[in-house]
Scaffold this active site. Structure first.
Site, PDB file in Angstrom:
ATOM      1  CG  ASP A   7      -1.843   1.215   1.281  1.00 45.60           C
ATOM      2  OD1 ASP A   7      -2.363   1.610   0.215  1.00 45.60           O
ATOM      3  OD2 ASP A   7      -2.068   1.782   2.374  1.00 45.60           O
ATOM      4  CB  SER A   8       0.191   4.790  -0.650  1.00 44.38           C
ATOM      5  OG  SER A   8      -0.987   4.873   0.146  1.00 44.38           O
ATOM      6  CE1 TYR A  39       2.452   5.686  -3.742  1.00 46.23           C
ATOM      7  CE2 TYR A  39       1.069   3.800  -4.252  1.00 46.23           C
ATOM      8  CZ  TYR A  39       2.316   4.327  -3.974  1.00 46.23           C
ATOM      9  OH  TYR A  39       3.404   3.503  -3.934  1.00 46.23           O
ATOM     10  N   GLY A  40      -3.218   9.149  -3.688  1.00 50.05           N
ATOM     11  CA  GLY A  40      -4.519   9.568  -4.215  1.00 50.05           C
ATOM     12  C   GLY A  40      -4.603  11.005  -4.679  1.00 50.05           C
ATOM     13  CB  CYS A  70      -3.294   0.432  -2.433  1.00 49.66           C
ATOM     14  SG  CYS A  70      -3.330   2.172  -2.897  1.00 49.66           S
ATOM     15  CG  ASN A  71      -9.757   0.568  -2.658  1.00 54.49           C
ATOM     16  OD1 ASN A  71     -10.687  -0.105  -3.042  1.00 54.49           O
ATOM     17  ND2 ASN A  71      -9.364   0.561  -1.401  1.00 54.49           N
ATOM     18  CB  THR A  72      -5.148   4.780  -5.117  1.00 50.49           C
ATOM     19  OG1 THR A  72      -6.040   5.289  -4.130  1.00 50.49           O
ATOM     20  CG2 THR A  72      -4.769   5.876  -6.075  1.00 50.49           C
ATOM     21  CD  GLU A 150       0.370   6.865   5.804  1.00 56.65           C
ATOM     22  OE1 GLU A 150       1.542   6.780   6.187  1.00 56.65           O
ATOM     23  OE2 GLU A 150      -0.332   5.868   5.524  1.00 56.65           O
ATOM     24  CB  CYS A 182      -9.500   4.829   0.661  1.00 59.10           C
ATOM     25  SG  CYS A 182      -7.832   5.230   1.239  1.00 59.10           S
ATOM     26  CB  THR A 183      -6.780  -0.042   2.315  1.00 60.59           C
ATOM     27  OG1 THR A 183      -5.643   0.686   1.807  1.00 60.59           O
ATOM     28  CG2 THR A 183      -7.301  -0.978   1.236  1.00 60.59           C
ATOM     29  CG  HIS A 184      -4.858   5.105   4.390  1.00 63.38           C
ATOM     30  ND1 HIS A 184      -4.380   4.584   3.219  1.00 63.38           N
ATOM     31  CD2 HIS A 184      -3.760   5.527   5.083  1.00 63.38           C
ATOM     32  CE1 HIS A 184      -3.046   4.710   3.187  1.00 63.38           C
ATOM     33  NE2 HIS A 184      -2.660   5.268   4.312  1.00 63.38           N
TER      34      HIS A 184
HETATM   35  N1  DGL Z   1      -4.824   3.301   0.812  1.00 64.59           N
HETATM   36  C1  DGL Z   1      -4.964   3.723  -0.499  1.00 64.59           C
HETATM   37  C2  DGL Z   1      -6.257   3.274  -1.158  1.00 64.59           C
HETATM   38  O1  DGL Z   1      -6.829   2.284  -0.785  1.00 64.59           O
HETATM   39  C3  DGL Z   1      -4.475   5.061  -0.970  1.00 64.59           C
HETATM   40  C4  DGL Z   1      -4.230   6.196  -0.033  1.00 64.59           C
HETATM   41  C5  DGL Z   1      -3.374   7.259  -0.666  1.00 64.59           C
HETATM   42  O2  DGL Z   1      -2.165   7.051  -0.710  1.00 64.59           O
HETATM   43  O3  DGL Z   1      -3.903   8.273  -1.139  1.00 64.59           O
HETATM   44  O4  DGL Z   1      -6.706   3.872  -2.107  1.00 64.59           O
END
Ligand code: DGL
Length: 259
Positions: A7-8, A39-40, A70-72, A150, A182-184
């Protein structure tokens, strides 16, 4: 078997948490691209390069399968990665399909929460189009939650004002199901629950991804040869800092009552 999780940042732990429940006898390599998170909010081509580098590293460390937690990253890179590598590579996408099923036959709608990049990608738009659900699916980007996570800041007094501001234009009682795309985001379920009506459902693709992983790896000879050990990497460097390691362990524990 050694399974890579990528993941990011710390969002991937919310998926790893589910995999550990179903596959406790494997070893895991968890890679957070901490040098490049989030990343997003970055351009797609730049993020693609970070992903390519991370995945190359993970396989160089002996992983025999990879979960892009990570969905992104999934939405922009999973197809190309599958063409490049012979190992099983699983991704995660916003759980729009089960969410639409949950509200079917009710007057309620679905709200998809994700990163700006995920929501702007064709993969997401095609998913909603395929389900013929454009009229009942709304979406909202919440990059601020990634930044809070984060910083390990899950305090109500930090999260609530941000969410209130972002939700200001929405009638929250219209939504029967909220998709955590989003996994966060699962870390924030306790605060989200306070803001939506009590009967609102929250779903993510996390359990489905862990189940798919188990199904895909089933029958492989090296399966069951590990011990649930997790090696942590931050953008290619092994994490051996005790404070950070105990923060990671704390996050996995924190998820126990949540998801
Ligand atoms: N955790 C990530 C997701 O599921 C991306 C978060 C990010 O880096 O913006 O999309």
């Amino acid at each position: 078997m050694k399974i890579g999780f990528f993941d990011s940042g710390i969002g991937g732990l919310t998926v790893l948490h589910q995999a550990l429940k179903l596959l406790p006898d494997e070893d895991y390599l968890f890679y957070a691209d901490s040098a490049h998170v989030p990343y997003g909010e970055k351009p797609k081509e730049e993020v693609k390069q970070y992903i390519a580098e991370a995945v190359r590293f993970i396989f160089s460390q002996g992983a025999e399968a990879l979960v892009i937690a990570c969905n992104t990253a999934t939405s922009i890179a999973v197809q190309e990665l599958r063409m490049q590598y012979d190992y099983p590579i699983l991704g995660i996408e916003p759980a729009v399909k089960p969410a639409v099923r949950q509200v079917e036959g009710t007057p309620k709608k679905v709200l998809v929460l994700a990163t700006p990049l995920t929501l702007q990608e064709d993969k997401y738009h095609n998913l909603v189009k395929r389900l013929d659900s454009r009229d009942i699916v709304d979406s909202l980007a919440l990059p601020g939650l990634v930044r809070l996570a984060e910083r390990f800041d899950f305090r109500e007094e930090s999260v609530r004002p941000y969410l209130r501001e972002q939700f200001a234009g929405l009638e929250l009682c219209k939504y029967g199901t909220v998709v955590l795309g989003c996994t966060h985001f699962p870390y924030f379920i306790p605060v989200l629950r306070q803001l939506f009506p009590p009967q609102t459902q929250f779903i993510s693709g996390n359990t489905g991804t862990a189940r798919n992983l188990k199904a895909i790896l089933g029958g492989r000879t090296s399966l069951g040869s590990g011990s649930g050990r997790i090696e942590y990497y931050a953008s290619g460097s092994r994490v051996d800092d005790e404070v950070l390691l105990s923060q990671y362990a704390g996050l996995l524990k924190r998820l126990d009552p949540i998801q």
